[in-house]
Design a protein around this motif. Structure first.
Motif, PDB file in Angstrom:
ATOM      1  N   VAL A   8     -25.857 -13.139  26.989  1.00  0.00           N
ATOM      2  CA  VAL A   8     -24.995 -14.011  26.183  1.00  0.00           C
ATOM      3  C   VAL A   8     -23.681 -14.152  26.945  1.00  0.00           C
ATOM      4  O   VAL A   8     -23.042 -13.155  27.265  1.00  0.00           O
ATOM      5  CB  VAL A   8     -24.746 -13.373  24.792  1.00  0.00           C
ATOM      6  N   GLU A   9     -23.320 -15.395  27.247  1.00  0.00           N
ATOM      7  CA  GLU A   9     -22.117 -15.627  28.064  1.00  0.00           C
ATOM      8  C   GLU A   9     -21.128 -16.517  27.315  1.00  0.00           C
ATOM      9  O   GLU A   9     -21.447 -17.670  26.992  1.00  0.00           O
ATOM     10  CB  GLU A   9     -22.495 -16.330  29.378  1.00  0.00           C
ATOM     11  N   GLY A  10     -19.957 -15.986  27.039  1.00  0.00           N
ATOM     12  CA  GLY A  10     -18.878 -16.776  26.425  1.00  0.00           C
ATOM     13  C   GLY A  10     -19.307 -17.493  25.164  1.00  0.00           C
ATOM     14  O   GLY A  10     -18.860 -18.604  24.872  1.00  0.00           O
ATOM     15  N   LEU A  11     -20.159 -16.827  24.382  1.00  0.00           N
ATOM     16  CA  LEU A  11     -20.743 -17.476  23.194  1.00  0.00           C
ATOM     17  C   LEU A  11     -19.724 -17.658  22.070  1.00  0.00           C
ATOM     18  O   LEU A  11     -19.016 -16.717  21.697  1.00  0.00           O
ATOM     19  CB  LEU A  11     -21.901 -16.624  22.665  1.00  0.00           C
ATOM     20  N   VAL A  12     -19.677 -18.872  21.553  1.00  0.00           N
ATOM     21  CA  VAL A  12     -18.992 -19.129  20.284  1.00  0.00           C
ATOM     22  C   VAL A  12     -20.064 -19.712  19.364  1.00  0.00           C
ATOM     23  O   VAL A  12     -20.723 -20.684  19.727  1.00  0.00           O
ATOM     24  CB  VAL A  12     -17.816 -20.122  20.438  1.00  0.00           C
ATOM     25  N   ALA A  13     -20.257 -19.092  18.201  1.00  0.00           N
ATOM     26  CA  ALA A  13     -21.323 -19.545  17.300  1.00  0.00           C
ATOM     27  C   ALA A  13     -20.788 -19.653  15.880  1.00  0.00           C
ATOM     28  O   ALA A  13     -19.762 -19.049  15.534  1.00  0.00           O
ATOM     29  CB  ALA A  13     -22.506 -18.567  17.352  1.00  0.00           C
ATOM     30  N   GLY A  14     -21.466 -20.426  15.080  1.00  0.00           N
ATOM     31  CA  GLY A  14     -21.039 -20.569  13.684  1.00  0.00           C
ATOM     32  C   GLY A  14     -21.943 -21.527  12.943  1.00  0.00           C
ATOM     33  O   GLY A  14     -23.115 -21.682  13.283  1.00  0.00           O
ATOM     34  N   ARG A  17     -18.519 -24.877  12.089  1.00  0.00           N
ATOM     35  CA  ARG A  17     -17.247 -24.338  12.597  1.00  0.00           C
ATOM     36  C   ARG A  17     -17.507 -22.971  13.208  1.00  0.00           C
ATOM     37  O   ARG A  17     -18.460 -22.275  12.812  1.00  0.00           O
ATOM     38  CB  ARG A  17     -16.213 -24.228  11.461  1.00  0.00           C
ATOM     39  N   PRO A  18     -16.650 -22.568  14.178  1.00  0.00           N
ATOM     40  CA  PRO A  18     -16.878 -21.267  14.806  1.00  0.00           C
ATOM     41  C   PRO A  18     -16.588 -20.105  13.858  1.00  0.00           C
ATOM     42  O   PRO A  18     -15.609 -20.157  13.095  1.00  0.00           O
ATOM     43  CB  PRO A  18     -15.883 -21.247  15.975  1.00  0.00           C
ATOM     44  N   VAL A  19     -17.442 -19.071  13.866  1.00  0.00           N
ATOM     45  CA  VAL A  19     -17.140 -17.858  13.088  1.00  0.00           C
ATOM     46  C   VAL A  19     -17.178 -16.603  13.968  1.00  0.00           C
ATOM     47  O   VAL A  19     -16.682 -15.560  13.553  1.00  0.00           O
ATOM     48  CB  VAL A  19     -18.069 -17.668  11.866  1.00  0.00           C
ATOM     49  N   VAL A  20     -17.730 -16.700  15.171  1.00  0.00           N
ATOM     50  CA  VAL A  20     -17.768 -15.517  16.033  1.00  0.00           C
ATOM     51  C   VAL A  20     -17.635 -15.951  17.493  1.00  0.00           C
ATOM     52  O   VAL A  20     -18.096 -17.009  17.876  1.00  0.00           O
ATOM     53  CB  VAL A  20     -19.063 -14.695  15.804  1.00  0.00           C
ATOM     54  N   GLY A  21     -16.963 -15.119  18.288  1.00  0.00           N
ATOM     55  CA  GLY A  21     -16.817 -15.339  19.718  1.00  0.00           C
ATOM     56  C   GLY A  21     -15.416 -15.826  20.069  1.00  0.00           C
ATOM     57  O   GLY A  21     -14.564 -15.952  19.191  1.00  0.00           O
ATOM     58  N   PRO A  22     -15.170 -16.059  21.352  1.00  0.00           N
ATOM     59  CA  PRO A  22     -16.133 -15.975  22.439  1.00  0.00           C
ATOM     60  C   PRO A  22     -16.493 -14.525  22.779  1.00  0.00           C
ATOM     61  O   PRO A  22     -15.625 -13.664  22.745  1.00  0.00           O
ATOM     62  CB  PRO A  22     -15.423 -16.654  23.620  1.00  0.00           C
ATOM     63  N   LEU A  23     -17.786 -14.301  23.050  1.00  0.00           N
ATOM     64  CA  LEU A  23     -18.209 -12.966  23.466  1.00  0.00           C
ATOM     65  C   LEU A  23     -19.394 -13.038  24.417  1.00  0.00           C
ATOM     66  O   LEU A  23     -20.134 -14.015  24.431  1.00  0.00           O
ATOM     67  CB  LEU A  23     -18.523 -12.090  22.255  1.00  0.00           C
ATOM     68  N   GLY A  42     -18.913 -11.611  11.894  1.00  0.00           N
ATOM     69  CA  GLY A  42     -19.851 -12.527  12.553  1.00  0.00           C
ATOM     70  C   GLY A  42     -21.040 -11.858  13.221  1.00  0.00           C
ATOM     71  O   GLY A  42     -21.733 -12.484  14.032  1.00  0.00           O
ATOM     72  N   LYS A  43     -21.349 -10.623  12.843  1.00  0.00           N
ATOM     73  CA  LYS A  43     -22.480  -9.911  13.475  1.00  0.00           C
ATOM     74  C   LYS A  43     -23.805 -10.637  13.193  1.00  0.00           C
ATOM     75  O   LYS A  43     -24.592 -10.873  14.107  1.00  0.00           O
ATOM     76  CB  LYS A  43     -22.547  -8.462  12.950  1.00  0.00           C
ATOM     77  N   SER A  44     -24.028 -10.964  11.920  1.00  0.00           N
ATOM     78  CA  SER A  44     -25.282 -11.661  11.570  1.00  0.00           C
ATOM     79  C   SER A  44     -25.327 -13.027  12.231  1.00  0.00           C
ATOM     80  O   SER A  44     -26.390 -13.481  12.673  1.00  0.00           O
ATOM     81  CB  SER A  44     -25.392 -11.842  10.054  1.00  0.00           C
ATOM     82  N   THR A  45     -24.187 -13.679  12.316  1.00  0.00           N
ATOM     83  CA  THR A  45     -24.146 -15.011  12.936  1.00  0.00           C
ATOM     84  C   THR A  45     -24.536 -14.918  14.408  1.00  0.00           C
ATOM     85  O   THR A  45     -25.242 -15.794  14.929  1.00  0.00           O
ATOM     86  CB  THR A  45     -22.743 -15.620  12.767  1.00  0.00           C
ATOM     87  N   LEU A  46     -24.111 -13.859  15.068  1.00  0.00           N
ATOM     88  CA  LEU A  46     -24.492 -13.666  16.464  1.00  0.00           C
ATOM     89  C   LEU A  46     -26.013 -13.535  16.579  1.00  0.00           C
ATOM     90  O   LEU A  46     -26.651 -14.193  17.411  1.00  0.00           O
ATOM     91  CB  LEU A  46     -23.781 -12.428  17.025  1.00  0.00           C
ATOM     92  N   LEU A  47     -26.609 -12.695  15.735  1.00  0.00           N
ATOM     93  CA  LEU A  47     -28.076 -12.566  15.755  1.00  0.00           C
ATOM     94  C   LEU A  47     -28.728 -13.910  15.424  1.00  0.00           C
ATOM     95  O   LEU A  47     -29.713 -14.310  16.057  1.00  0.00           O
ATOM     96  CB  LEU A  47     -28.567 -11.526  14.746  1.00  0.00           C
ATOM     97  N   ASN A  48     -28.172 -14.596  14.430  1.00  0.00           N
ATOM     98  CA  ASN A  48     -28.723 -15.905  14.046  1.00  0.00           C
ATOM     99  C   ASN A  48     -28.694 -16.880  15.214  1.00  0.00           C
ATOM    100  O   ASN A  48     -29.643 -17.628  15.445  1.00  0.00           O
ATOM    101  CB  ASN A  48     -27.930 -16.504  12.879  1.00  0.00           C
ATOM    102  N   ALA A  49     -27.593 -16.871  15.962  1.00  0.00           N
ATOM    103  CA  ALA A  49     -27.476 -17.799  17.102  1.00  0.00           C
ATOM    104  C   ALA A  49     -28.542 -17.468  18.141  1.00  0.00           C
ATOM    105  O   ALA A  49     -29.170 -18.369  18.703  1.00  0.00           O
ATOM    106  CB  ALA A  49     -26.071 -17.712  17.699  1.00  0.00           C
ATOM    107  N   ILE A  50     -28.761 -16.182  18.378  1.00  0.00           N
ATOM    108  CA  ILE A  50     -29.777 -15.783  19.376  1.00  0.00           C
ATOM    109  C   ILE A  50     -31.165 -16.204  18.904  1.00  0.00           C
ATOM    110  O   ILE A  50     -32.029 -16.562  19.693  1.00  0.00           O
ATOM    111  CB  ILE A  50     -29.692 -14.261  19.628  1.00  0.00           C
TER     112      ILE A  50
END
Ligand SMILES: Nc1ncnc2c1ncn2[C@@H]1O[C@H](COP(=O)(O)OP(=O)(O)OP(=O)(O)O)[C@@H](O)[C@H]1O
Length: 199
Positions: A8-14, A17-23, A42-50
């Motif tokens: 995961v590179e520089g991820l912004v997810a949501g 609208r963004p709720v997590v990142g960049p990470l 935004g932990k669940s959102t990160l998993l959701n994005a993946i």
């Protein structure tokens, strides 16, 4: 070092609208990586994005070619009436019934709509772990579990359980990885090979 299963590179997810990142993070074969952080960070959102269930607003997610992902949501979906047993469900999802922990054997013979919340949770987590996925995403897998079942879950996540046999059946390969979210610090410390804090 081996090739990551996931990068995961520089991820912004949501969600619009963004709720997590960049990470940025990697998950390598053989790792159990734990994500922790405050409620709503935004932990669940990160998993959701993946798992392609949230919007990727910036950055990128690189998956190893052919990567098979299993995703276990924070609240496993349950139908009020479902006349199949746990074993039938596991067979239907292509999950091996071999090496199932003894504590799940009896549970798996019951109808899934008659299981307690914790029994159903553990069955679903086992389906994710014992299936054919290369990368397993678990969102709050200790939900509804008592201390004994939580210890069993920790045991399910040990490297020997996660390893798979090579085609000859002679060698165990540590070729799978787990990325999990939990707010239980002690479980994370016991179960994970590495922890990442989401700010
Ligand atoms: N489907 C959705 N649509 C819009 N916003 C959402 C959705 N799901 C979550 N959010 C918002 O995204 C933010 C992050 O939520 P998320 O569930 O990823 O956090 P979390 O760190 O997993 O929280 P917790 O520890 O409480 O489970 C929150 O502000 C939440 O309200």
């Amino acid at each position: 070092m081996s090739t990551p299963l996931l990068r995961v590179e520089g991820l912004v997810a949501g969600y619009g609208r963004p709720v997590v990142g960049p990470l940025s993070l990697d998950v390598f074969p053989g790792e159990v990586v734990g994500l922790w952080g405050a409620n709503g960070c935004g932990k669940s959102t990160l998993l959701n994005a993946i798992a392609d269930r949230a919007d990727l607003l910036a950055g990128r997610i690189l998956r190893m070619p052919g990567l098979v992902i299993a995703y276990q949501a924070q609240q496993p979906i349950r139908l009020p009436s479902m006349p199949v047993t746990g074993r039938e469900l596991l067979r239907f999802t292509g999950t091996s019934l071999q090496e199932m922990p003894a504590a799940l054997q009896a549970v798996s013979r019951q109808r899934i709509d008659r299981l307690s919340g914790g029994q159903y949770q553990l069955l679903c987590v086992w389906a994710a772990i014992a299936g054919r996925a290369d990368l397993i995403l678990l969102d709050e897998p200790t939900n509804n579990l008592d201390p004994e079942r939580e210890a069993l879950l920790t045991e399910m996540l040990t490297p020997s359980r996660l390893a798979r046999r090579d085609t000859s059946g002679a060698r165990l390969l540590p070729d799978r990885g787990v990325l999990l979210v939990s707010h239980e610090r002690r479980f994370l410390e016991d179960a994970c090979s590495r922890m990442i804090e989401i700010a």
